[in-house]
Design an enzyme around this catalytic site. Structure first.
Site, PDB file in Angstrom:
ATOM      1  N   HIS A 308      -3.745  13.256   6.367  1.00  0.00           N
ATOM      2  CA  HIS A 308      -3.883  13.287   7.826  1.00  0.00           C
ATOM      3  C   HIS A 308      -4.836  12.188   8.255  1.00  0.00           C
ATOM      4  CE1 HIS A 308      -4.608  14.771  11.893  1.00  0.00           C
ATOM      5  NE2 HIS A 308      -3.476  15.407  11.739  1.00  0.00           N
ATOM      6  N   ASP A 366       1.885  20.976   8.545  1.00  0.00           N
ATOM      7  CA  ASP A 366       3.325  21.064   8.326  1.00  0.00           C
ATOM      8  C   ASP A 366       3.705  21.405   6.902  1.00  0.00           C
ATOM      9  OD1 ASP A 366       4.234  20.767  10.860  1.00  0.00           O
ATOM     10  OD2 ASP A 366       4.086  18.599  10.822  1.00  0.00           O
TER      11      ASP A 366
HETATM   12  N1  ACO Z   1       1.307  11.008  -0.389  1.00  0.00           N
HETATM   13  C1  ACO Z   1       0.818   9.998  -1.153  1.00  0.00           C
HETATM   14  N2  ACO Z   1      -0.112   9.109  -0.759  1.00  0.00           N
HETATM   15  C2  ACO Z   1      -0.568   9.222   0.502  1.00  0.00           C
HETATM   16  C3  ACO Z   1      -0.108  10.236   1.366  1.00  0.00           C
HETATM   17  C4  ACO Z   1       0.859  11.153   0.885  1.00  0.00           C
HETATM   18  N3  ACO Z   1       1.335  12.109   1.666  1.00  0.00           N
HETATM   19  N4  ACO Z   1      -0.731  10.125   2.573  1.00  0.00           N
HETATM   20  C5  ACO Z   1      -1.544   9.069   2.459  1.00  0.00           C
HETATM   21  N5  ACO Z   1      -1.450   8.528   1.210  1.00  0.00           N
HETATM   22  C6  ACO Z   1      -2.241   7.390   0.687  1.00  0.00           C
HETATM   23  C7  ACO Z   1      -1.713   6.071   1.239  1.00  0.00           C
HETATM   24  O1  ACO Z   1      -0.773   5.490   0.372  1.00  0.00           O
HETATM   25  C8  ACO Z   1      -2.981   5.249   1.352  1.00  0.00           C
HETATM   26  O2  ACO Z   1      -3.289   4.777   0.062  1.00  0.00           O
HETATM   27  P1  ACO Z   1      -4.038   3.337  -0.092  1.00  0.00           P
HETATM   28  O3  ACO Z   1      -5.363   3.465   0.585  1.00  0.00           O
HETATM   29  O4  ACO Z   1      -4.146   3.160  -1.568  1.00  0.00           O
HETATM   30  O5  ACO Z   1      -3.143   2.328   0.565  1.00  0.00           O
HETATM   31  C9  ACO Z   1      -4.066   6.268   1.709  1.00  0.00           C
HETATM   32  O6  ACO Z   1      -3.572   7.528   1.206  1.00  0.00           O
HETATM   33  C10 ACO Z   1      -4.320   6.380   3.220  1.00  0.00           C
HETATM   34  O7  ACO Z   1      -3.064   6.631   3.867  1.00  0.00           O
HETATM   35  P2  ACO Z   1      -2.629   5.971   5.237  1.00  0.00           P
HETATM   36  O8  ACO Z   1      -1.156   5.998   5.321  1.00  0.00           O
HETATM   37  O9  ACO Z   1      -3.312   4.649   5.401  1.00  0.00           O
HETATM   38  O10 ACO Z   1      -3.278   6.994   6.239  1.00  0.00           O
HETATM   39  P3  ACO Z   1      -2.882   7.191   7.753  1.00  0.00           P
HETATM   40  O11 ACO Z   1      -4.032   7.860   8.396  1.00  0.00           O
HETATM   41  O12 ACO Z   1      -2.429   5.912   8.351  1.00  0.00           O
HETATM   42  O13 ACO Z   1      -1.612   8.168   7.721  1.00  0.00           O
HETATM   43  C11 ACO Z   1      -0.325  10.155   7.509  1.00  0.00           C
HETATM   44  C12 ACO Z   1      -1.708   9.559   7.828  1.00  0.00           C
HETATM   45  C13 ACO Z   1       0.760   9.419   8.304  1.00  0.00           C
HETATM   46  C14 ACO Z   1      -0.319  11.608   7.937  1.00  0.00           C
HETATM   47  C15 ACO Z   1      -0.063  10.027   5.997  1.00  0.00           C
HETATM   48  O14 ACO Z   1      -1.015  10.761   5.273  1.00  0.00           O
HETATM   49  C16 ACO Z   1       1.357  10.488   5.605  1.00  0.00           C
HETATM   50  O15 ACO Z   1       2.306   9.695   5.674  1.00  0.00           O
HETATM   51  N6  ACO Z   1       1.518  11.789   5.202  1.00  0.00           N
HETATM   52  C17 ACO Z   1       2.827  12.338   4.914  1.00  0.00           C
HETATM   53  C18 ACO Z   1       3.558  12.683   6.210  1.00  0.00           C
HETATM   54  C19 ACO Z   1       2.984  13.911   6.913  1.00  0.00           C
HETATM   55  O16 ACO Z   1       2.740  14.948   6.296  1.00  0.00           O
HETATM   56  N7  ACO Z   1       2.795  13.790   8.229  1.00  0.00           N
HETATM   57  C20 ACO Z   1       2.322  14.899   9.070  1.00  0.00           C
HETATM   58  C21 ACO Z   1       0.952  14.633   9.579  1.00  0.00           C
HETATM   59  S1  ACO Z   1       0.377  16.017  10.499  1.00  0.00           S
HETATM   60  C22 ACO Z   1       1.182  15.890  11.978  1.00  0.00           C
HETATM   61  O17 ACO Z   1       1.464  14.855  12.503  1.00  0.00           O
HETATM   62  C23 ACO Z   1       1.563  17.102  12.569  1.00  0.00           C
END
Ligand code: ACO
Length: 431
Positions: A308, A366
């Protein structure tokens, strides 16, 4: 709250700029950078707005380090345990918990606006039977401005109030019509003797040929999920509603924009993606393989329902929903839910893994919500629609706050231009 100053040194020009540092009531304050461009000729750069406050807001507060979520100052755990979705709607819209009379009146108003204009209902026939319900809901909500002209003057407080009640009341009816259309079943009219969640279940699962009793456990679970999804400060879809609304467009169009933004798998579409992922993983012995895929930088796969932007600790909503899963599955008599078992095991394995620990990736709201929706009989493609129904009140509350905020201007970000510098046009035969 006294204003402090923050000094910024521009090493290029040697100029010092004073920026006002403004505190909030709780949590991080902000640096007011509005004068920055005029005094330095530079913009700030913050893709994804991870370090940018786009507005002042008094609705919802999140402390992502502590795993804290409050609506109008009330911890979500207290609201989940003691309140109802409609009471939370009132709180979000008007800022205070209602008195008994205020709640009864509000409840009555919402119940009395559940029906759709019949012409609007016929719009669903224009969609193919396998259209995604989010596409139908976004389209039909967008069309509301064409039906309800009496609520599109954004500067009239009475219009804004009628709009708020109307859209809250009609979202479940629109969602149910989308569902019935995909099922090829007759549309069920709302029943105003039922409460918000009961009525939704009735419109989804009743058919004209049978009598249908709403299951109180299912209605209670749905009400809880709606409370937990009601608002989440300046998230992607809410910011989209604010951005669209800042142009002065009618509120139905702004909400339709929010629905479109919510649909994406990185946002509300994650609940559908989580269930698809769990089904794809299929069994506990395949979890390690998918955890490895999620950690592989060259593999686009991510563990859906994990991570998140704001929570770097447990998402309090996920903790509540996880507990509710046990209760709902037990009461509904489905204690052997293989998907829930799989989700619990996946969570356990991921939370022990160095990658997820180091990046502070925890299950989000979620990760578990789909398991409850599935237990209630709601199909996977409708999960994000359920989220949209709940989040509508958040979108409306933010839109209303924005409209009366004297600082509101049309949302219009700037950019760091990296394209070609000026060059002369060349005739086609000379290229
Ligand atoms: N699985 C694996 N790796 C992940 C995940 C995941 N679910 N989420 C983040 N990471 C990693 C990224 O690859 C990144 O790694 P890095 O620093 O080595 O490049 C690091 O963690 C940070 O992730 P970002 O994508 O930069 O974080 P951001 O804040 O931009 O994105 C998000 C947050 C979109 C929720 C992301 O965690 C994600 O895609 N999660 C899966 C989708 C999801 O569950 N979305 C629902 C969110 S809650 C809502 O909206 C109701």
């Amino acid at each position: 709250m006294s204003a402090k100053t923050f000094q910024l040194n521009d090493s290029e020009t040697g100029k010092t700029v004073d920026l006002e540092a403004r505190p909030g009531t709780v949590g991080p304050g902000v640096l007011d950078v509005r004068s920055l461009y005029a005094s330095t000729g530079k913009f700030t750069y913050d893709p994804g707005f991870a370090a940018t406050a786009s507005c002042e807001s008094g609705i919802t507060y999140i402390d992502g380090t502590k795993g804290l979520l409050m609506y109008r100052g009330y911890p979500v755990e207290q609201l989940a345990a003691n309140s109802s979705f409609l009471e939370v709607c009132y709180l979000l819209l008007y800022g205070e918990l209602p008195t008994g009379d205020e709640l009864a009146k509000f409840d009555d108003t919402v119940r009395m606006h559940t029906m759709l204009n019949e012409t609007m209902l016929r719009l669903f026939n224009g969609f193919h039977h396998d259209a995604h319900p989010m596409a139908m809901v976004a389209g039909v909500v967008g069309s509301m401005s064409a039906f309800y002209h009496d609520t599109t003057d954004i500067h009239d407080p009475r219009h804004r109030d009628i709009f708020a009640h109307r859209i809250l009341a009609k979202m479940p009816t629109i969602a149910a019509a989308a569902y019935k259309h995909t099922m090829g079943q007759a549309f069920m009219y709302p029943r105003n003797d039922l409460n918000y969640a009961e009525n939704l279940l009735h419109m989804f699962f009743a058919v004209p040929a049978e009598s249908y009793e709403v299951d109180p456990v299912s209605a209670e679970a749905l009400d809880l999920l709606f409370i937990l999804h009601a608002d989440h400060e300046q998230n992607c879809s809410t910011s989209t509603v604010r951005m669209a609304g800042s142009s002065g467009t009618n509120p139905y169009s702004a909400i339709a924009a929010g629905i479109a933004a919510l649909w994406g798998p990185a946002h509300g579409g994650a609940n559908e993606a989580v269930l698809n992922m769990l089904e794809h993983i299929g069994s506990v012995d395949r979890i390690e393989k998918y955890v490895a895929k999620a950690k592989d930088k060259d593999d686009p796969f991510r563990l859906m329902g994990f991570g998140h932007r704001v929570y770097k600790n447990h998402d309090p909503r996920a903790t509540i929903i996880r507990g509710a899963c046990h209760k709902v599955l037990e009461k509904i008599g489905r204690t052997d839910s293989p998907l829930f078992e799989l989700a619990l095991k996946l969570e356990e394995i991921a939370l022990r893994d160095e990658y997820f620990i180091e990046k502070k990736l925890y299950p989000n709201v979620d990760f578990y919500s789909g398991i409850i929706y599935r237990a209630l009989g709601i199909p996977t493609s409708m999960f994000t629609v359920m989220f949209a129904i709940a989040r509508t009140v958040g979108w409306v509350s933010h839109w209303r706050e924005m409209i009366v905020d004297p600082d509101t201007r049309i949302g219009r970000p700037r950019q760091l231009y990296i394209g070609p510098t000026a060059r002369d046009y060349v005739d086609v035969d000379k290229r």
